[in-house]
Write an enzyme that holds these catalytic residues in place. Structure first.
Site, PDB file in Angstrom:
ATOM      1  N   ASP A  63       0.635  -1.272  -0.151  1.00 25.92           N
ATOM      2  CA  ASP A  63      -0.116  -0.048   0.347  1.00 25.92           C
ATOM      3  C   ASP A  63       1.290   1.459   0.140  1.00 25.92           C
ATOM      4  OD1 ASP A  63      -2.054  -1.736   0.794  1.00 25.92           O
ATOM      5  OD2 ASP A  63      -1.941  -1.615   2.429  1.00 25.92           O
ATOM      6  N   ASP A  69      -0.568  13.927   7.295  1.00 24.23           N
ATOM      7  CA  ASP A  69      -1.521  15.001   6.677  1.00 24.23           C
ATOM      8  C   ASP A  69      -2.480  14.908   5.977  1.00 24.23           C
ATOM      9  OD1 ASP A  69       0.303  15.609   5.214  1.00 24.23           O
ATOM     10  OD2 ASP A  69       0.764  17.407   5.252  1.00 24.23           O
ATOM     11  N   GLU A  92      -8.353  22.641   5.569  1.00 25.94           N
ATOM     12  CA  GLU A  92      -7.191  23.088   5.110  1.00 25.94           C
ATOM     13  C   GLU A  92      -6.172  22.495   3.117  1.00 25.94           C
ATOM     14  OE1 GLU A  92      -3.695  23.948   7.901  1.00 25.94           O
ATOM     15  OE2 GLU A  92      -2.559  24.703   5.525  1.00 25.94           O
ATOM     16  N   GLU A  93      -6.929  20.752   3.406  1.00 24.86           N
ATOM     17  CA  GLU A  93      -6.421  19.994   2.603  1.00 24.86           C
ATOM     18  C   GLU A  93      -6.880  19.738   1.276  1.00 24.86           C
ATOM     19  OE1 GLU A  93      -3.176  18.902   2.891  1.00 24.86           O
ATOM     20  OE2 GLU A  93      -2.846  19.484   4.583  1.00 24.86           O
ATOM     21  N   ASP A 115      -8.708  22.354  10.379  1.00 25.46           N
ATOM     22  CA  ASP A 115      -7.078  22.035   9.910  1.00 25.46           C
ATOM     23  C   ASP A 115      -7.004  20.693  10.314  1.00 25.46           C
ATOM     24  OD1 ASP A 115      -5.242  22.454   8.642  1.00 25.46           O
ATOM     25  OD2 ASP A 115      -4.323  23.992  10.254  1.00 25.46           O
ATOM     26  N   LEU A 117      -4.238  18.189  10.315  1.00 25.83           N
ATOM     27  CA  LEU A 117      -2.811  17.700  10.887  1.00 25.83           C
ATOM     28  C   LEU A 117      -1.944  19.628  10.984  1.00 25.83           C
ATOM     29  CD1 LEU A 117      -2.334  15.970  12.385  1.00 25.83           C
ATOM     30  CD2 LEU A 117      -0.546  14.639  10.829  1.00 25.83           C
ATOM     31  N   ASP A 118      -1.998  20.319  11.948  1.00 23.64           N
ATOM     32  CA  ASP A 118      -0.845  21.825  11.966  1.00 23.64           C
ATOM     33  C   ASP A 118      -0.314  21.348  12.493  1.00 23.64           C
ATOM     34  OD1 ASP A 118      -1.673  24.865  11.538  1.00 23.64           O
ATOM     35  OD2 ASP A 118      -0.910  24.871  14.081  1.00 23.64           O
ATOM     36  N   GLU A 279      -8.234  28.114  11.559  1.00 20.18           N
ATOM     37  CA  GLU A 279      -6.737  28.142  12.585  1.00 20.18           C
ATOM     38  C   GLU A 279      -7.203  29.391  13.545  1.00 20.18           C
ATOM     39  OE1 GLU A 279      -3.536  26.149  10.036  1.00 20.18           O
ATOM     40  OE2 GLU A 279      -3.584  27.950   9.981  1.00 20.18           O
TER      41      GLU A 279
END
Ligand code: AHM
Ligand code: MG
Length: 341
Positions: A63, A69, A92-93, A115, A117-118, A279
């Site tokens: 895989d 993130d 955010e992505e 967000d 993973l900030d 954020e």
């Protein structure tokens, strides 16, 4: 040993705070808590990436090993898509809003800004990172959510919170009735109430800013940094400088100990770096609920009217007296009329 209250129990107990509540927000918060546990599991394994296969490469099972993130983004989208209470998300992505339109989401009243993973510069180096979320009641009437549902000022937030993946993992959230923090007990896989009714000290002794950008800061911010560094026994100065580079982690420390986090405009980021909707607003809601303050230098963050999904804003957030000092110095040295003069 005292009895332990889990996040799930606490959320259900607090449902009674909301008149006519049918449990939708309760379920939504629970879904976020579950996704956070899955993300936490992967964040904890991140150091093994070199053994199990670098992120971006193919792992032993054939895989693709996802970047953390993107993995976090997928987990939150999946949890909220099947939860039935959310009709759209912004992340955010993702450039555009993510509409949710399936059998279970019919009648969903909420939209979630996220967000996932900030603290991107800290993801691969075992330094604290976080998830930030914000929940609004939709303004559109039916069907999947719309862009306008997200362009509400932060004052309209129904709930907001963050998860910090640190030396321990915590979930902190507010529904506008104070702030409560839960620590994940890995032995039972539950977030347990550890920080009830969190309050930020009115004045702190910590300032958090990327001082490497000093030459690019507005004059008022430079003056504040110098103020923090001056000797003054009456106000316990000089203050300590602490900067992790993950907004959640810097904010969380200052929330507990007292302090201020600054991300001003710079010449590289003339509008600031941090994003207003997912954020600044959620952290501002939590900060105010804990007795602190959040400003863009002259205005309350929560009252700014967003005009674009990924809009940025300068952010000054934390202990009330410190944020007010920054506003005072910005008004004196950096307001547009003075800058032009
Ligand atoms: P990110 O969303 O790409 O992770 O950027 C946001 C982060 C914040 O967590 C942190 O406060 C800031 O960027 C750090 O920026 P800098 O490296 O410019 O100091
Ligand atoms: Mg971010």
């Amino acid at each position: 040993m005292g009895s332990v209250k889990t996040l799930g129990e606490f959320i259900v107990e607090k449902q009674a705070d909301f008149q006519f509540s049918k449990g939708e927000l309760t379920r939504l918060l629970n879904d976020i808590g579950i996704a956070a546990k899955i993300v936490n599991r992967e964040v904890n394994k991140a150091g093994l990436a070199g053994i199990l296969g670098e992120t971006g490469s193919i792992n032993v099972h054939g895989d693709h090993v996802k970047k953390l993130d993107l993995f976090a983004n997928e987990q939150f989208i999946a949890a909220l898509s099947v939860g039935g209470e959310c009709c759209a998300m912004v992340s955010e992505e993702n450039e555009e809003i993510i509409t949710i339109d399936n059998a279970v989401s019919k009648g969903a009243k909420y939209v979630v800004a996220l967000d996932p993973l900030d603290g991107s510069s800290n993801i691969d180096v075992n330094v604290s990172i976080g998830t930030i979320f914000s929940i609004y009641r939709r303004t559109s009437l039916s069907g999947p959510g719309t862009l306008e549902d997200f362009l509400q000022p932060g004052t309209e937030q129904v709930a907001a919170g963050y998860v910090i993946y640190g030396s321990s993992t915590m979930l902190v959230y507010t529904t506008g009735k104070g702030v409560n923090g839960f620590t994940l007990d890995p032995s039972i896989g539950e977030f347990c109430l550890s920080h009830p009714n969190m309050k930020i000290p009115k004045q702190g002794k910590i300032y958090s800013i990327n001082e490497g950008n000093y030459v690019h800061f507005p004059e008022g911010v430079k003056k504040f940094i110098k103020y923090c560094q001056e000797e003054d026994t009456a106000t316990s100065r000089p203050f300590s400088s602490r900067y992790i580079g993950s907004a959640v982690a810097d904010f969380h420390r200052n929330l507990i100990l007292g302090g201020v986090f600054l991300y001003p405009t710079t010449s590289a980021s003339p509008k600031g770096k941090l994003r207003l909707i997912y954020e600044c607003n959620p952290l501002a809601f939590i900060c105010e609920q804990a007795g602190g303050k959040a400003s863009n230098g002259s205005k309350r963050i929560l009252e700014l009217a967003p005009s674009a999904l990924h809009q940025r804003s300068p952010l000054f957030i934390g202990s009330k007296d410190m944020v007010e000092k920054i506003e005072e110095l910005i008004a004196k040295y950096s307001l547009p009329s003075k800058a032009k003069a």
